[in-house]
Write a protein that holds these residues in place. Structure first.
Motif, short mmCIF file in Angstrom:
data_model
loop_
_atom_site.label_atom_id
_atom_site.label_comp_id
_atom_site.label_asym_id
_atom_site.label_seq_id
_atom_site.Cartn_x
_atom_site.Cartn_y
_atom_site.Cartn_z
N PHE A 66 36.60 35.98 48.23
CA PHE A 66 37.89 35.32 48.30
C PHE A 66 37.69 33.89 47.82
CE2 PHE A 66 41.32 36.48 51.72
CZ PHE A 66 42.25 36.66 50.72
N HIS A 68 39.83 30.49 48.18
CA HIS A 68 41.01 29.72 48.59
C HIS A 68 40.90 28.35 47.93
CE1 HIS A 68 41.94 32.82 51.49
NE2 HIS A 68 43.02 32.16 51.89
N TRP A 79 47.30 24.91 56.04
CA TRP A 79 48.61 25.40 55.63
C TRP A 79 49.43 24.20 55.18
CZ3 TRP A 79 51.11 29.21 59.74
CH2 TRP A 79 50.36 30.41 59.75
N HIS A 117 49.40 29.95 47.72
CA HIS A 117 49.28 30.06 49.18
C HIS A 117 50.64 29.75 49.79
CE1 HIS A 117 47.20 29.50 53.17
NE2 HIS A 117 46.56 30.55 52.69
N HIS A 118 50.70 29.66 51.14
CA HIS A 118 51.99 29.51 51.82
C HIS A 118 52.77 28.26 51.37
CE1 HIS A 118 50.16 32.60 54.10
NE2 HIS A 118 49.65 31.88 55.08
N TYR A 163 45.76 36.82 45.19
CA TYR A 163 46.46 36.65 46.47
C TYR A 163 47.74 35.91 46.10
CZ TYR A 163 47.11 34.20 51.07
OH TYR A 163 47.57 33.68 52.25
N TRP A 202 46.62 41.10 46.91
CA TRP A 202 46.48 40.85 48.34
C TRP A 202 47.77 40.24 48.85
CZ3 TRP A 202 45.40 38.21 52.94
CH2 TRP A 202 44.33 38.68 53.69
N ASP A 204 49.62 38.90 51.95
CA ASP A 204 49.53 38.44 53.32
C ASP A 204 50.81 38.82 54.08
OD1 ASP A 204 47.95 36.56 55.11
OD2 ASP A 204 49.99 35.80 55.26
N GLU A 249 39.39 37.90 61.78
CA GLU A 249 38.87 37.08 60.68
C GLU A 249 37.47 36.56 61.00
OE1 GLU A 249 42.12 34.30 60.11
OE2 GLU A 249 43.18 35.71 58.81
N ASP A 307 37.83 40.44 56.04
CA ASP A 307 37.93 39.12 55.41
C ASP A 307 37.48 38.05 56.38
OD1 ASP A 307 40.26 39.57 56.97
OD2 ASP A 307 41.31 37.97 55.92
N TRP A 314 39.66 28.31 55.71
CA TRP A 314 39.78 29.09 54.48
C TRP A 314 39.70 28.17 53.27
CZ3 TRP A 314 39.25 34.16 54.62
CH2 TRP A 314 39.56 34.84 55.80
C1 FUL Z 1 46.06 34.29 56.53
C2 FUL Z 1 46.59 32.98 55.98
O1 FUL Z 1 47.57 32.42 56.82
C3 FUL Z 1 45.37 32.11 55.88
O2 FUL Z 1 45.68 30.81 55.47
C4 FUL Z 1 44.42 32.78 54.88
O3 FUL Z 1 44.99 32.80 53.61
C5 FUL Z 1 44.08 34.20 55.35
C6 FUL Z 1 43.22 34.96 54.40
O4 FUL Z 1 45.27 34.93 55.56
O5 FUL Z 1 47.01 35.10 57.05
#
Ligand code: FUL
Length: 494
Positions: A66, A68, A79, A117-118, A163, A202, A204, A249, A307, A314
């Motif tokens: 992965f 990030h 975040w 990402h978020h 992702y 991927w 989330d 995790e 993961d 991350w």
């Molecule tokens: C989570 C995310 O909120 C984390 O920041 C990260 O990306 C992880 C792999 O998944 O749900």
């Protein structure tokens, strides 16, 4: 040639086989039971669910990475809230080839990049939002991280995955469901059409509130359709229905890890209520016991992915430079993931230069060389087999010499289903059989560790299986001891 049948044809197959499953009939990825079956018949049929070709290829990768990387790398957050200034994104020495070569030398076969990402910041110059690398000073706004990573992957023959966070804290349309779903589909389409082959997507599950507390309803069936039609060789993970989140995790697989399970991701109300009825979720301990199969209406091939990050976070944070996991921790994670019928997805976050930090690179090198040293030295003379094992049957294996071993590998031929429920490994030492290890599921791969021993031969017993098990490999190895290693089994007489 194996024969795949749909569950609709199941009844006919069962009747014509006098209700005993014919050895060459399999169900790819999914099996819905007809209502008339006994629990024994259901358990037996569960042994004939097999992976799709994509799932099988993915499983064989074993080690995936992965990455990030994004605006959080530059703000120090995990975040972002979506208000970050794209001008902050300024890697000073970006080098995707350094990521790929460091990971490849350590044995990793795929890189999954956080394209978004978020926080909503896109690592490629998307047409869908201004919140991307195109608005950053990096390469004068002309750069494309996704492209450079993909090109580096192609150059070194590394598989590539993306992702793409459905939760987007920057998009103003988030929470306005049809509008945001449209944006998400356009982003997915860009990523899946502009960069060549993608092997894993991927998704989330995070589904935070939109502006004014509006709840976004993701259109999962449409997202699935986009992936399946644009990248038919890709597996869809986590909220996708090809690859399952292991449930934590911390790099911890289950002792009993079934790739066959009634669990599917909560993408619609039907699946949600079935998961609730069976009281299952990705974090549940029991995902396919006989009791659960008795209650289940449908079973899926839905294998586990573990993961975990090499660092506490991350994303990269300089204050965590001294908290990179030790070699022993990484090795334990390997045994608890790859060694427990899962694929490992190890996160290694690049720093503000856009390079993997020297400490992480060195740790990866140690890890790769340690794992290679163990498994390059096979101590069994005759472990490549095609053993059809009934419950309670044993088979003996010769050691190449009276070498010390402390690790045994077992593999089922999962293209014929996952079947073993319990096994035992014994060593012939001083004229008697001593128990080296025992366990439950095997699946694609199971590794067991025990105290150093020098048996002249091994005996493997398949104590319980859901149908005749297809064992394709038994291996024996010596893993050099490491500082702070986990407790191993002590040898016992039976
Ligand atoms: C989570 C995310 O909120 C984390 O920041 C990260 O990306 C992880 C792999 O998944 O749900």
């Amino acid at each position: 040639m194996k024969k795949i049948i749909s569950s609709g044809m199941l009844l006919i197959a069962l009747l014509s086989a006098g209700c005993s499953q014919r050895a060459n009939t399999y169900f790819e990825k999914k099996l819905t039971f007809p209502g008339i079956l006994t629990s024994d018949q259901k358990v037996k049929l569960s042994a004939y669910i097999v992976p799709t070709q994509q799932q099988y290829e993915w499983q064989q990768l074993e080690l995936t990475a992965f990455i990030h990387f994004g605006i959080n790398t530059f703000t120090g957050r995990e975040w972002g809230d979506g208000t970050e200034d794209p001008a902050l994104f300024q890697p000073t020495d970006f080098n995707a080839e350094q990521w790929v070569t460091s990971l490849q030398q350590a044995g990793f076969k795929m890189i999954i990049l956080t394209a978004k990402h978020h926080d909503g910041f896109c690592l490629w110059p998307t047409q869908t939002t201004g919140h991307s690398v195109a608005a950053s000073p990096w390469r004068n706004g002309q750069g494309d991280i996704v492209r450079e990573v993909k090109e580096a992957c192609d150059k070194y023959n590394m598989k590539f995955g993306i992702y793409l966070s459905p939760w987007d804290r920057n998009a103003t349309s988030y929470g306005n469901s049809p509008k945001y779903n449209e944006l998400f589909v356009r982003q997915l389409t860009e990523l899946l059409t502009h960069y060549g082959e993608v092997h894993e997507v991927w998704f989330d599950g995070a589904n935070g509130e939109g502006p004014n507390g509006k709840v976004q309803q993701y259109d999962w069936s449409r997202f699935y359709h986009v992936v399946d039609s644009l990248q038919p060789n890709a597996v869809k993970a986590i909220m996708g229905d090809d690859v399952r989140w292991v449930g934590n995790e911390h790099g911890l697989g289950r002792q009993t890890e079934w790739s066959v399970t009634p669990l599917n991701p909560d993408i619609n109300e039907t699946i949600q209520s079935e998961n609730q009825r069976l009281k299952i979720s990705p974090t549940a301990e029991d995902l396919c016991s006989r009791e659960l199969i008795m209650e289940a209406k449908t079973l899926y091939w839905y294998p586990s992915e573990v993961d975990v990050s090499i660092r506490p976070g991350w994303f990269y944070h300089p204050e965590e430079d001294h908290q990179v996991k030790s070699l022993q921790q990484l090795v334990d994670i390997y045994f608890q993931s790859v060694g427990m019928n899962s694929v490992l997805l190890l996160n290694v976050p690049p720093d503000t230069r856009g390079r993997l930090h020297e400490t992480d690179v060195e740790r990866l090198r140690q890890f790769g060389s340690y794992i290679a040293t163990i498994f390059q030295n096979e101590q069994l003379a005759d472990g490549e087999i095609s053993w059809k094992a009934r419950s309670g049957t044993s088979r003996e294996f010769m050691m190449t010499a009276d070498e010390t071993i402390n690790t045994v590998l077992l593999q089922e031929e999962i293209q014929k289903g996952q079947r073993v429920e319990a096994f035992r490994v014994e060593g012939w030492i001083d004229n008697e059989w001593l128990l080296l290890a025992e366990g439950t599921t095997i699946g694609y791969k199971r590794l067991v560790r025990f105290e150093d021993a020098a048996p002249s031969k091994l005996r493997v017993t398949i104590t319980e299986t859901r149908d005749i098990a297809n064992i394709k490999k038994v291996g024996a190895y010596y893993a050099p001891s490491l500082e702070g290693g986990q407790q191993k089994e002590t040898l016992r007489k039976r």
